[in-house]
Design a protein around this motif. Structure first.
Motif, PDB file in Angstrom:
ATOM      1  N   VAL A  17      43.884  37.827  32.978  1.00 50.94           N
ATOM      2  CA  VAL A  17      42.607  37.106  32.974  1.00 50.94           C
ATOM      3  C   VAL A  17      42.689  35.875  33.863  1.00 50.94           C
ATOM      4  O   VAL A  17      41.812  35.622  34.699  1.00 50.94           O
ATOM      5  N   VAL A  18      43.755  35.119  33.730  1.00 51.19           N
ATOM      6  CA  VAL A  18      43.923  33.908  34.545  1.00 51.19           C
ATOM      7  C   VAL A  18      44.025  34.267  36.024  1.00 51.19           C
ATOM      8  O   VAL A  18      43.381  33.645  36.879  1.00 51.19           O
ATOM      9  N   ASP A  19      44.810  35.286  36.334  1.00 52.16           N
ATOM     10  CA  ASP A  19      44.965  35.713  37.724  1.00 52.16           C
ATOM     11  C   ASP A  19      43.634  36.201  38.287  1.00 52.16           C
ATOM     12  O   ASP A  19      43.281  35.882  39.422  1.00 52.16           O
ATOM     13  N   ALA A  20      42.893  36.939  37.501  1.00 59.60           N
ATOM     14  CA  ALA A  20      41.599  37.446  37.959  1.00 59.60           C
ATOM     15  C   ALA A  20      40.605  36.311  38.183  1.00 59.60           C
ATOM     16  O   ALA A  20      39.798  36.370  39.121  1.00 59.60           O
ATOM     17  N   GLU A  21      40.650  35.287  37.347  1.00 59.82           N
ATOM     18  CA  GLU A  21      39.772  34.129  37.550  1.00 59.82           C
ATOM     19  C   GLU A  21      40.063  33.470  38.898  1.00 59.82           C
ATOM     20  O   GLU A  21      39.137  33.076  39.617  1.00 59.82           O
ATOM     21  N   ARG A  22      41.339  33.376  39.246  1.00 56.28           N
ATOM     22  CA  ARG A  22      41.719  32.803  40.540  1.00 56.28           C
ATOM     23  C   ARG A  22      41.198  33.671  41.684  1.00 56.28           C
ATOM     24  O   ARG A  22      40.609  33.165  42.640  1.00 56.28           O
ATOM     25  N   ARG A  23      41.366  34.989  41.563  1.00 54.51           N
ATOM     26  CA  ARG A  23      40.897  35.903  42.612  1.00 54.51           C
ATOM     27  C   ARG A  23      39.375  35.874  42.729  1.00 54.51           C
ATOM     28  O   ARG A  23      38.836  35.937  43.843  1.00 54.51           O
ATOM     29  N   LEU A  24      38.679  35.765  41.597  1.00 55.42           N
ATOM     30  CA  LEU A  24      37.218  35.661  41.636  1.00 55.42           C
ATOM     31  C   LEU A  24      36.782  34.398  42.379  1.00 55.42           C
ATOM     32  O   LEU A  24      35.862  34.439  43.202  1.00 55.42           O
ATOM     33  N   ALA A  25      37.438  33.297  42.090  1.00 56.74           N
ATOM     34  CA  ALA A  25      37.104  32.036  42.770  1.00 56.74           C
ATOM     35  C   ALA A  25      37.354  32.152  44.273  1.00 56.74           C
ATOM     36  O   ALA A  25      36.546  31.678  45.090  1.00 56.74           O
ATOM     37  N   GLU A  26      38.448  32.796  44.650  1.00 57.57           N
ATOM     38  CA  GLU A  26      38.739  32.987  46.067  1.00 57.57           C
ATOM     39  C   GLU A  26      37.680  33.867  46.735  1.00 57.57           C
ATOM     40  O   GLU A  26      37.244  33.582  47.857  1.00 57.57           O
ATOM     41  N   GLN A  27      37.275  34.939  46.048  1.00 60.81           N
ATOM     42  CA  GLN A  27      36.267  35.841  46.590  1.00 60.81           C
ATOM     43  C   GLN A  27      34.928  35.128  46.733  1.00 60.81           C
ATOM     44  O   GLN A  27      34.239  35.277  47.737  1.00 60.81           O
ATOM     45  N   GLU A  28      34.566  34.338  45.734  1.00 56.10           N
ATOM     46  CA  GLU A  28      33.313  33.590  45.805  1.00 56.10           C
ATOM     47  C   GLU A  28      33.347  32.590  46.960  1.00 56.10           C
ATOM     48  O   GLU A  28      32.351  32.431  47.681  1.00 56.10           O
ATOM     49  N   ALA A  29      34.480  31.938  47.158  1.00 48.90           N
ATOM     50  CA  ALA A  29      34.611  30.992  48.265  1.00 48.90           C
ATOM     51  C   ALA A  29      34.500  31.711  49.610  1.00 48.90           C
ATOM     52  O   ALA A  29      33.881  31.195  50.551  1.00 48.90           O
ATOM     53  N   LEU A  30      35.086  32.896  49.699  1.00 47.67           N
ATOM     54  CA  LEU A  30      34.995  33.683  50.928  1.00 47.67           C
ATOM     55  C   LEU A  30      33.539  34.020  51.244  1.00 47.67           C
ATOM     56  O   LEU A  30      33.099  33.890  52.386  1.00 47.67           O
ATOM     57  N   ILE A  31      32.800  34.422  50.239  1.00 51.61           N
ATOM     58  CA  ILE A  31      31.391  34.762  50.449  1.00 51.61           C
ATOM     59  C   ILE A  31      30.601  33.541  50.893  1.00 51.61           C
ATOM     60  O   ILE A  31      29.784  33.626  51.820  1.00 51.61           O
ATOM     61  N   VAL A  32      30.857  32.412  50.271  1.00 52.15           N
ATOM     62  CA  VAL A  32      30.170  31.175  50.673  1.00 52.15           C
ATOM     63  C   VAL A  32      30.488  30.863  52.133  1.00 52.15           C
ATOM     64  O   VAL A  32      29.592  30.540  52.921  1.00 52.15           O
ATOM     65  N   ASP A  33      31.757  30.985  52.509  1.00 56.14           N
ATOM     66  CA  ASP A  33      32.142  30.726  53.899  1.00 56.14           C
ATOM     67  C   ASP A  33      31.477  31.708  54.857  1.00 56.14           C
ATOM     68  O   ASP A  33      31.016  31.314  55.936  1.00 56.14           O
ATOM     69  N   LEU A  34      31.453  32.981  54.475  1.00 52.42           N
ATOM     70  CA  LEU A  34      30.818  33.980  55.345  1.00 52.42           C
ATOM     71  C   LEU A  34      29.334  33.682  55.521  1.00 52.42           C
ATOM     72  O   LEU A  34      28.790  33.804  56.627  1.00 52.42           O
ATOM     73  N   LYS A  35      28.668  33.294  54.445  1.00 53.65           N
ATOM     74  CA  LYS A  35      27.239  32.972  54.539  1.00 53.65           C
ATOM     75  C   LYS A  35      27.018  31.716  55.375  1.00 53.65           C
ATOM     76  O   LYS A  35      26.049  31.624  56.127  1.00 53.65           O
ATOM     77  N   ARG A  36      27.927  30.764  55.226  1.00 49.73           N
ATOM     78  CA  ARG A  36      27.799  29.511  55.976  1.00 49.73           C
ATOM     79  C   ARG A  36      27.967  29.770  57.472  1.00 49.73           C
ATOM     80  O   ARG A  36      27.337  29.135  58.297  1.00 49.73           O
ATOM     81  N   GLN A  37      28.831  30.712  57.814  1.00 50.69           N
ATOM     82  CA  GLN A  37      29.099  31.030  59.210  1.00 50.69           C
ATOM     83  C   GLN A  37      28.376  32.321  59.599  1.00 50.69           C
ATOM     84  O   GLN A  37      28.929  33.168  60.287  1.00 50.69           O
ATOM     85  N   HIS A  38      27.142  32.472  59.125  1.00 55.09           N
ATOM     86  CA  HIS A  38      26.423  33.736  59.259  1.00 55.09           C
ATOM     87  C   HIS A  38      26.359  34.247  60.688  1.00 55.09           C
ATOM     88  O   HIS A  38      26.259  35.432  60.917  1.00 55.09           O
TER      89      HIS A  38
END
Length: 76
Positions: A17-38
């Motif tokens: 659960v803890v590891d998955a929370e970290r991976r989810l946060a990383e994935q969400e950050a990646l999406i934010v970055d991708l949208k920012r650099q559309h």
């Protein structure tokens, strides 16, 4: 003996659960970055990352349900 096995499974699940929370946060950050650099990211790439995020979230929900099930068994 039964409780020992449940505790072992619960400990592993807690780590997952803890590891998955970290991976989810990383994935969400990646999406934010991708949208920012559309201009540099294709729409298909962003949609693929969002779809992966949803799969990860569903897996996390399942882990959390499993954790609740184990905790319920241990309280008996």
């Amino acid at each position: 003996m039964f409780n020992d096995a449940l505790f072992d499974e619960l400990r592993q699940l807690e780590r997952d659960v803890v590891d998955a929370e970290r991976r989810l946060a990383e994935q969400e950050a990646l999406i934010v970055d991708l949208k920012r650099q559309h201009q540099d990211a294709s729409r298909a790439q962003v949609e693929l990352e969002i779809a992966e995020l949803e799969i990860m979230r569903e897996s996390q929900r399942q882990r959390q349900q499993d954790r609740q099930r184990l905790l319920s068994l241990l309280q008996r």
